[in-house]
Design a protein around this motif. Structure first.
Motif, PDB file in Angstrom:
ATOM      1  N   TYR A   1       0.837  -1.193   0.000  1.00 28.30           N
ATOM      2  CA  TYR A   1       0.000   0.000   0.000  1.00 28.30           C
ATOM      3  C   TYR A   1       0.876   1.248   0.000  1.00 28.30           C
ATOM      4  CZ  TYR A   1      -3.116   3.700   1.598  1.00 28.30           C
ATOM      5  OH  TYR A   1      -3.796   4.889   1.702  1.00 28.30           O
ATOM      6  N   VAL A   2       1.897   1.248   0.839  1.00 23.51           N
ATOM      7  CA  VAL A   2       2.794   2.407   0.924  1.00 23.51           C
ATOM      8  C   VAL A   2       3.519   2.621  -0.403  1.00 23.51           C
ATOM      9  CG1 VAL A   2       4.839   3.344   2.057  1.00 23.51           C
ATOM     10  CG2 VAL A   2       3.102   2.151   3.409  1.00 23.51           C
ATOM     11  N   THR A   3       4.096   1.553  -0.937  1.00 25.09           N
ATOM     12  CA  THR A   3       4.873   1.654  -2.175  1.00 25.09           C
ATOM     13  C   THR A   3       4.034   2.128  -3.345  1.00 25.09           C
ATOM     14  OG1 THR A   3       6.318  -0.132  -1.414  1.00 25.09           O
ATOM     15  CG2 THR A   3       6.360   0.378  -3.767  1.00 25.09           C
ATOM     16  N   GLU A   4       2.832   1.595  -3.462  1.00 23.88           N
ATOM     17  CA  GLU A   4       1.987   1.896  -4.623  1.00 23.88           C
ATOM     18  C   GLU A   4       1.229   3.213  -4.468  1.00 23.88           C
ATOM     19  OE1 GLU A   4      -0.473  -1.552  -4.922  1.00 23.88           O
ATOM     20  OE2 GLU A   4       1.224  -2.900  -5.363  1.00 23.88           O
ATOM     21  N   THR A   5       0.796   3.525  -3.258  1.00 26.15           N
ATOM     22  CA  THR A   5      -0.035   4.706  -3.041  1.00 26.15           C
ATOM     23  C   THR A   5       0.780   5.990  -2.995  1.00 26.15           C
ATOM     24  OG1 THR A   5      -1.595   3.348  -1.775  1.00 26.15           O
ATOM     25  CG2 THR A   5      -1.802   5.733  -1.553  1.00 26.15           C
ATOM     26  N   PHE A   6       2.006   5.914  -2.456  1.00 23.28           N
ATOM     27  CA  PHE A   6       2.809   7.116  -2.261  1.00 23.28           C
ATOM     28  C   PHE A   6       3.035   7.911  -3.550  1.00 23.28           C
ATOM     29  CE2 PHE A   6       7.054   9.157  -1.998  1.00 23.28           C
ATOM     30  CZ  PHE A   6       6.760  10.111  -1.043  1.00 23.28           C
ATOM     31  N   PRO A   7       3.549   7.326  -4.634  1.00 31.31           N
ATOM     32  CA  PRO A   7       3.762   8.132  -5.851  1.00 31.31           C
ATOM     33  C   PRO A   7       2.463   8.676  -6.442  1.00 31.31           C
ATOM     34  CG  PRO A   7       4.224   5.811  -6.274  1.00 31.31           C
ATOM     35  CD  PRO A   7       4.048   5.958  -4.804  1.00 31.31           C
ATOM     36  N   LYS A   8       1.371   7.922  -6.305  1.00 29.94           N
ATOM     37  CA  LYS A   8       0.068   8.403  -6.792  1.00 29.94           C
ATOM     38  C   LYS A   8      -0.385   9.607  -5.976  1.00 29.94           C
ATOM     39  CE  LYS A   8      -1.438   3.773  -8.234  1.00 29.94           C
ATOM     40  NZ  LYS A   8      -2.406   2.678  -7.952  1.00 29.94           N
ATOM     41  N   PHE A   9      -0.163   9.528  -4.667  1.00 23.04           N
ATOM     42  CA  PHE A   9      -0.521  10.622  -3.762  1.00 23.04           C
ATOM     43  C   PHE A   9       0.217  11.897  -4.160  1.00 23.04           C
ATOM     44  CE2 PHE A   9       0.418  13.138   0.017  1.00 23.04           C
ATOM     45  CZ  PHE A   9      -0.844  13.304   0.593  1.00 23.04           C
ATOM     46  N   LEU A  10       1.488  11.774  -4.505  1.00 26.18           N
ATOM     47  CA  LEU A  10       2.282  12.943  -4.899  1.00 26.18           C
ATOM     48  C   LEU A  10       1.696  13.601  -6.147  1.00 26.18           C
ATOM     49  CD1 LEU A  10       5.936  11.574  -4.437  1.00 26.18           C
ATOM     50  CD2 LEU A  10       4.576  12.924  -2.829  1.00 26.18           C
TER      51      LEU A  10
END
Length: 399
Positions: free
Chosen positions: A309-318
């Motif tokens: 979740y962290v790996t995949e969501t973080f760049p999308k969040f940015l």
């Protein structure tokens, strides 16, 4: 050819393969095509035909004798089970994925015995894989093959290790992206109150690895002495194609086990989050998940925040918030970059990040240590100026 047919399940076409195992017992294997039933029958039939022609029935490796005449593909599976007891579960899962999905199918189709395996066979395998994956991936394959064959030499199955003679592809050195101080401050404002807040906070301030952040427990934080102890990890692995969470009271290396001072801004925010979690637990009552009690990175009902979740969501969040896209691990690089910019010596950065040796830190971040280069440049400029002045004075005296 293996028998097979299509079945419809949950609106998706599934391939159902029928085969006999090594003991002659009939087995059935279901595989999703990922194709919706509507208007995809011909595509599904084509996939079925292709899968029937390429499917290799799994081998019960326990029935295969370990000797020099064993197929190399079977030997790799045998070695995998032998190595299982001496390696960490995450390492085993990585080996299993590579061997079962890549090495085994390729060499099983070739039918090469262990005793007949040559360096050229391995070289051809690497060349073929480079058509579809990076050099770094092939280096992972090589590590597996070389280690397994080293064991084969050790137990006298083969006289020498053919992997020693192979030309490995050149590793592609990776340089991560870095956020500057302004970008980190913008990120911390935007991430406030979200599920990503604790991972980002600890990644940016401390450069912690993802597994170290998600494995952090409240009892590792001492709010009286203001210390944060990195001693537990939580990571993700795939065993037999099933996801498992691995919790362990250890870190990546001995040097990864470290105690860091609790920065005031981080301390204050963590105290607020701890209070919020206690409130959520009282409100949820029996509905609150007890499996991950004590962990920092949980949601409102106690579910652990998963590594993927962290790996995949973080760049999308940015991207969604108008920030420059980087990987989550790049927060670790950003932390090191900011420490360097503020004059922290490389040795101290090594200890802060928990690298096992100084060379690891230096190899990754030496190109960023610009201030030391400026000092060197100034020293050289002064030296050259002095020499030039001395030469000019000598010339004048001669005249």
């Amino acid at each position: 050819m293996v028998a097979g047919h299509l079945e419809e399940k949950y609106g998706i076409y599934y391939i159902v393969l029928s085969y006999k195992d090594s003991k002659g017992k009939r087995k059935v294997k279901w595989e999703s095509t990922g194709l919706p039933v509507k208007r995809n029958k011909k595509k599904a039939e084509a996939l079925l035909l292709e899968r029937r022609s390429t499917f290799i029935p799994p081998v019960d490796i326990s029935d295969v004798p370990l000797d020099s005449q064993i197929l190399f593909a079977d030997f790799m599976l045998k070695w995998l089970e032998i190595a299982k007891s001496s390696i960490q579960i995450t390492t085993y899962a990585s080996y299993q994925g590579i061997i079962q999905s890549v090495i085994d199918p390729y060499f099983r189709q070739k039918g090469i015995r262990l005793i007949d395996l040559k360096a050229t066979d391995i070289q051809e395998f690497y060349t073929k894989q480079l058509e579809r994956v990076s050099a770094n991936s092939v280096l992972h394959y090589h590590a597996n093959i070389h280690k397994a064959l080293k064991y084969a030499v050790k137990v006298d199955l083969i006289p020498t290790n053919p992997a020693d003679k192979v030309e490995r592809p050149k590793k592609k050195e990776f340089q991560g992206n870095f956020y500057n101080a302004d970008e980190i401050n913008d990120l911390l404002k935007i991430v406030h109150g979200t599920k990503l807040e604790i991972p980002v906070l600890l990644g940016a301030f401390y450069g912690l690895r993802r597994s170290e952040i998600l494995g952090l427990k409240w009892d590792a934080i001492n709010f009286e002495s203001n210390t944060l102890e990195v001693r537990h990890i939580l990571t993700q692995a795939y065993l037999n194609k099933k996801e498992v969470l691995v919790q362990a009271d250890r870190a990546k290396t001995k040097s990864s086990l470290r105690t860091l001072p609790l920065i005031p801004q981080v301390r204050d925010r963590l105290l607020e989050i701890k209070g919020q979690q206690e409130t959520y637990r009282r409100l949820c009552g029996r509905s609150y998940k007890k499996e991950y009690l004590g962990y920092l990175c949980v949601d409102e009902v106690g579910n652990i925040i998963r590594p993927n979740y962290v790996t995949e969501t973080f760049p999308k969040f940015l991207v969604e918030n108008g920030l420059r896209r980087i990987r989550f691990h790049d927060l670790r690089h950003s932390c090191a970059s900011l420490l360097l910019d503020n004059g922290v010596p490389m040795k101290q950065i090594q200890e802060w990040l928990g690298h096992s040796d100084f060379s690891t830190t230096a190899n990754i971040y030496l190109h960023l240590e610009y201030k030391s280069k400026e000092s060197s440049a100034q020293a050289m400029a002064s030296a050259l100026t002095l020499n030039m002045d001395s030469a000019e004075n000598a010339k004048n005296e001669t005249a």
